[in-house]
Design a protein around this motif. Structure first.
Motif, PDB file in Angstrom:
ATOM      1  N   TRP A   1       1.693  -7.187  -1.997  1.00  0.00           N
ATOM      2  CA  TRP A   1       1.120  -6.127  -1.174  1.00  0.00           C
ATOM      3  C   TRP A   1       2.165  -5.040  -0.880  1.00  0.00           C
ATOM      4  O   TRP A   1       1.851  -3.846  -0.909  1.00  0.00           O
ATOM      5  CB  TRP A   1       0.575  -6.696   0.137  1.00  0.00           C
ATOM      6  CG  TRP A   1       0.098  -5.616   1.063  1.00  0.00           C
ATOM      7  CD1 TRP A   1       0.740  -5.121   2.160  1.00  0.00           C
ATOM      8  CD2 TRP A   1      -1.101  -4.859   0.930  1.00  0.00           C
ATOM      9  NE1 TRP A   1       0.014  -4.110   2.734  1.00  0.00           N
ATOM     10  CE2 TRP A   1      -1.124  -3.928   1.993  1.00  0.00           C
ATOM     11  CE3 TRP A   1      -2.159  -4.884   0.032  1.00  0.00           C
ATOM     12  CZ2 TRP A   1      -2.174  -3.029   2.172  1.00  0.00           C
ATOM     13  CZ3 TRP A   1      -3.205  -3.983   0.199  1.00  0.00           C
ATOM     14  CH2 TRP A   1      -3.199  -3.080   1.259  1.00  0.00           C
TER      15      TRP A   1
ATOM     16  N   ASP B   1       1.644  -1.224  -1.753  1.00  0.00           N
ATOM     17  CA  ASP B   1       1.685  -0.211  -0.703  1.00  0.00           C
ATOM     18  C   ASP B   1       2.726   0.858  -1.002  1.00  0.00           C
ATOM     19  O   ASP B   1       2.589   2.010  -0.580  1.00  0.00           O
ATOM     20  CB  ASP B   1       1.981  -0.883   0.638  1.00  0.00           C
ATOM     21  CG  ASP B   1       1.540  -0.046   1.820  1.00  0.00           C
ATOM     22  OD1 ASP B   1       0.524   0.664   1.692  1.00  0.00           O
ATOM     23  OD2 ASP B   1       2.207  -0.084   2.864  1.00  0.00           O
TER      24      ASP B   1
ATOM     25  N   ILE C   1      -4.103   0.534   2.340  1.00  0.00           N
ATOM     26  CA  ILE C   1      -2.917   1.136   1.744  1.00  0.00           C
ATOM     27  C   ILE C   1      -2.436   2.306   2.613  1.00  0.00           C
ATOM     28  O   ILE C   1      -3.237   3.086   3.135  1.00  0.00           O
ATOM     29  CB  ILE C   1      -3.244   1.630   0.322  1.00  0.00           C
ATOM     30  CG1 ILE C   1      -3.423   0.437  -0.627  1.00  0.00           C
ATOM     31  CG2 ILE C   1      -2.173   2.571  -0.203  1.00  0.00           C
ATOM     32  CD1 ILE C   1      -2.161  -0.311  -0.941  1.00  0.00           C
ATOM     33  N   THR C   2      -1.129   2.419   2.761  1.00  0.00           N
ATOM     34  CA  THR C   2      -0.549   3.540   3.505  1.00  0.00           C
ATOM     35  C   THR C   2      -0.513   4.779   2.614  1.00  0.00           C
ATOM     36  O   THR C   2       0.088   4.738   1.527  1.00  0.00           O
ATOM     37  CB  THR C   2       0.879   3.208   3.958  1.00  0.00           C
ATOM     38  OG1 THR C   2       0.859   1.999   4.721  1.00  0.00           O
ATOM     39  CG2 THR C   2       1.449   4.340   4.795  1.00  0.00           C
TER      40      THR C   2
ATOM     41  N   SER D   1       0.573   8.177   0.876  1.00  0.00           N
ATOM     42  CA  SER D   1       1.858   8.822   0.625  1.00  0.00           C
ATOM     43  C   SER D   1       1.731  10.310   0.945  1.00  0.00           C
ATOM     44  O   SER D   1       0.850  10.993   0.426  1.00  0.00           O
ATOM     45  CB  SER D   1       2.270   8.632  -0.835  1.00  0.00           C
ATOM     46  OG  SER D   1       3.465   9.325  -1.108  1.00  0.00           O
TER      47      SER D   1
ATOM     48  N   GLU E   1       2.049   6.390  -7.087  1.00  0.00           N
ATOM     49  CA  GLU E   1       2.049   6.566  -5.638  1.00  0.00           C
ATOM     50  C   GLU E   1       0.760   7.191  -5.126  1.00  0.00           C
ATOM     51  O   GLU E   1       0.559   7.265  -3.916  1.00  0.00           O
ATOM     52  CB  GLU E   1       3.233   7.443  -5.217  1.00  0.00           C
ATOM     53  CG  GLU E   1       4.592   6.824  -5.487  1.00  0.00           C
ATOM     54  CD  GLU E   1       5.720   7.763  -5.107  1.00  0.00           C
ATOM     55  OE1 GLU E   1       5.506   8.630  -4.245  1.00  0.00           O
ATOM     56  OE2 GLU E   1       6.812   7.646  -5.684  1.00  0.00           O
TER      57      GLU E   1
ATOM     58  N   TYR F   1      -2.794   7.664  -3.767  1.00  0.00           N
ATOM     59  CA  TYR F   1      -3.644   6.793  -2.959  1.00  0.00           C
ATOM     60  C   TYR F   1      -4.851   6.319  -3.760  1.00  0.00           C
ATOM     61  O   TYR F   1      -5.250   5.161  -3.671  1.00  0.00           O
ATOM     62  CB  TYR F   1      -4.095   7.557  -1.721  1.00  0.00           C
ATOM     63  CG  TYR F   1      -4.843   6.721  -0.715  1.00  0.00           C
ATOM     64  CD1 TYR F   1      -4.154   5.961   0.223  1.00  0.00           C
ATOM     65  CD2 TYR F   1      -6.235   6.698  -0.684  1.00  0.00           C
ATOM     66  CE1 TYR F   1      -4.831   5.187   1.158  1.00  0.00           C
ATOM     67  CE2 TYR F   1      -6.916   5.935   0.249  1.00  0.00           C
ATOM     68  CZ  TYR F   1      -6.213   5.183   1.164  1.00  0.00           C
ATOM     69  OH  TYR F   1      -6.890   4.418   2.075  1.00  0.00           O
TER      70      TYR F   1
ATOM     71  N   ARG G   1      -4.028   3.314  -5.734  1.00  0.00           N
ATOM     72  CA  ARG G   1      -3.558   2.100  -5.060  1.00  0.00           C
ATOM     73  C   ARG G   1      -4.587   1.488  -4.114  1.00  0.00           C
ATOM     74  O   ARG G   1      -4.411   0.366  -3.655  1.00  0.00           O
ATOM     75  CB  ARG G   1      -2.296   2.423  -4.240  1.00  0.00           C
ATOM     76  CG  ARG G   1      -1.121   2.873  -5.085  1.00  0.00           C
ATOM     77  CD  ARG G   1       0.093   3.150  -4.212  1.00  0.00           C
ATOM     78  NE  ARG G   1      -0.092   4.339  -3.388  1.00  0.00           N
ATOM     79  CZ  ARG G   1       0.137   4.395  -2.080  1.00  0.00           C
ATOM     80  NH1 ARG G   1       0.525   3.321  -1.433  1.00  0.00           N
ATOM     81  NH2 ARG G   1      -0.034   5.517  -1.418  1.00  0.00           N
ATOM     82  N   ALA G   2      -5.652   2.207  -3.811  1.00  0.00           N
ATOM     83  CA  ALA G   2      -6.532   1.783  -2.721  1.00  0.00           C
ATOM     84  C   ALA G   2      -7.572   0.739  -3.121  1.00  0.00           C
ATOM     85  O   ALA G   2      -8.299   0.266  -2.264  1.00  0.00           O
ATOM     86  CB  ALA G   2      -7.240   3.004  -2.132  1.00  0.00           C
TER      87      ALA G   2
END
Length: 387
Positions: free
Chosen positions: A80, A84, A160-161, A163, A171, A173, A176-177
């Motif tokens: 994770w 993230d 996800i945080t 960027s 990177e 979103y 990655r989400a």
């Protein structure tokens, strides 16, 4: 030149001038220089902070089921952290696999029996020998599944945080989400269901009830703890299959029916709550709008290598603030509609543009199209202003 030819040319010229004038007027009111000013996120759409400590959150153990090492929870936390940070490509491939999805494998179709449409307990009982051989082959990952799926387990699906300034495609979103381990979770549930049917077939009532209760704990944790729309949909599909298998076991083995019937209870209030996934979908859309405002709408970032350089180049026709305001209206409508229960949304025809003085009919169609796709639509297509 004949008179009729001159008249025809004048008419044609007028039409062309009209088209050019309309296009120029449209362009003047639909570009990033006339975008709306930013607004704060509406309070009703803010995603609340996690309520479950990471060490108690079983979603990380599910994420690490197929990883190397003896601690799936620790492995899941590492994966994770990489997800993230946009470093998922740096992780090695998972060494453990579930039973095969290859249709040519003799037990594959049996393993993948659809409990929503088929009496899978009967199928699994009939093919018990082939399934036992399959389970023995994959006992390692199965034991990890059984260790995670325990009564009392809890899930709080993390997000996800985003960027602020992504430097690479990895990177982004939107890349990655959607990487959470839902297929692994579904296979873990199937493992427990198959084992419960095989235990019942061999006459081991205690083992059968143990596996069923583990499957119930996993299903309940998913129903209560998933926060994204895709997670909620996966949890719902798991629950339908689980309840069907429990019903089939109770019908086939009446002596265990009272204990099995106790597992067929109504969903919790938390599981039926819609605001959790409305908030996360609104958040996903917000980040997707921000990132797609920097790239060509026709670009597909999914095949790009994770280390592919990314630089935000604002598009002239992209109006992210205005699009986001329209999406906020969309989700606020959803919040209001679902306040009396999720079933109130069945007849909902979203029309966020109708709330504005200059609402444009085309916005509704575009927003519906956006809601079915992870890619948002920008002005002028979804929030076009009239000159």
């Amino acid at each position: 030149m004949k008179r009729w030819a001159r008249v025809a040319l004048k008419i044609l010229g007028g039409l062309l001038l009209g088209v050019v004038t309309l296009a120029a007027a449209w362009a003047a009111f639909n570009n990033r220089w006339v975008d709306d000013a930013p607004r704060p996120v509406p309070e009703a759409l803010r995603v609340p902070p996690p309520t479950l400590p990471a060490e108690q959150n079983a979603v990380f153990a599910l994420l690490g089921l197929a990883e190397a090492g003896d601690d799936p929870h620790a492995a899941g936390l590492r994966r994770w952290a990489a997800m993230d940070a946009g470093l998922i490509a740096s992780l090695p491939a998972s060494p453990r696999t579930w039973p095969p999805s290859d249709a040519r494998h003799p037990a594959s179709q049996v393993w993948h029996c659809d409990a929503q449409t088929t009496d899978c307990v009967a199928v699994w009982t009939r093919e018990a020998d082939a399934l036992r051989a399959l389970i023995e082959t994959h006992a390692d990952i199965g034991r990890r599944c059984e260790a995670v799926a325990r009564p009392g387990m809890a899930i709080d699906e993390p997000l996800i945080t985003p960027s602020t300034e992504p430097k690479t495609a990895g990177e982004l979103y939107i890349r990655r989400a959607t990487l959470l381990p839902w297929q692994t979770t579904v296979n873990c549930l199937r493992w427990l269901q198959v084992r419960s049917a095989l235990a019942a077939q061999s006459g081991d009532r205690t083992a059968m009830l143990t596996f069923v209760k583990q499957a119930d704990a996993l299903t309940g944790a998913m129903l209560d703890g998933t926060n994204t729309l895709i997670g909620v949909n996966v949890a719902g599909a798991m629950a339908r299959r689980h309840w069907r298998v429990v019903t089939e076991l109770a019908a086939r083995y009446p002596a265990a029916a009272p204990e099995l019937r106790a597992l067929l209870r109504p969903m919790s209030t938390q599981a039926a709550e819609t605001s959790r996934w409305i908030r996360t979908e609104a958040s996903f859309g917000r980040e997707a709008v921000r990132e797609y405002a920097c790239m060509d709408l026709g670009a597909d970032v999914s095949p790009m290598p994770a280390d592919h350089p990314f630089h935000c180049e604002p598009r002239f026709w992209a109006m992210p603030n205005a699009t986001q305001h329209l999406l906020d209206e969309y989700w606020l409508q959803a919040q209001a509609k679902s306040g009396g229960g999720a079933l109130n949304m069945l007849e909902w025809q979203p029309d966020p543009a109708s709330t504005g003085v200059l609402g444009f009919p085309g916005a509704t169609r575009s927003e519906e199209r956006w809601s079915r796709s992870p890619r948002p639509v920008f002005r002028p297509m979804c929030a076009s202003r009239r000159p």
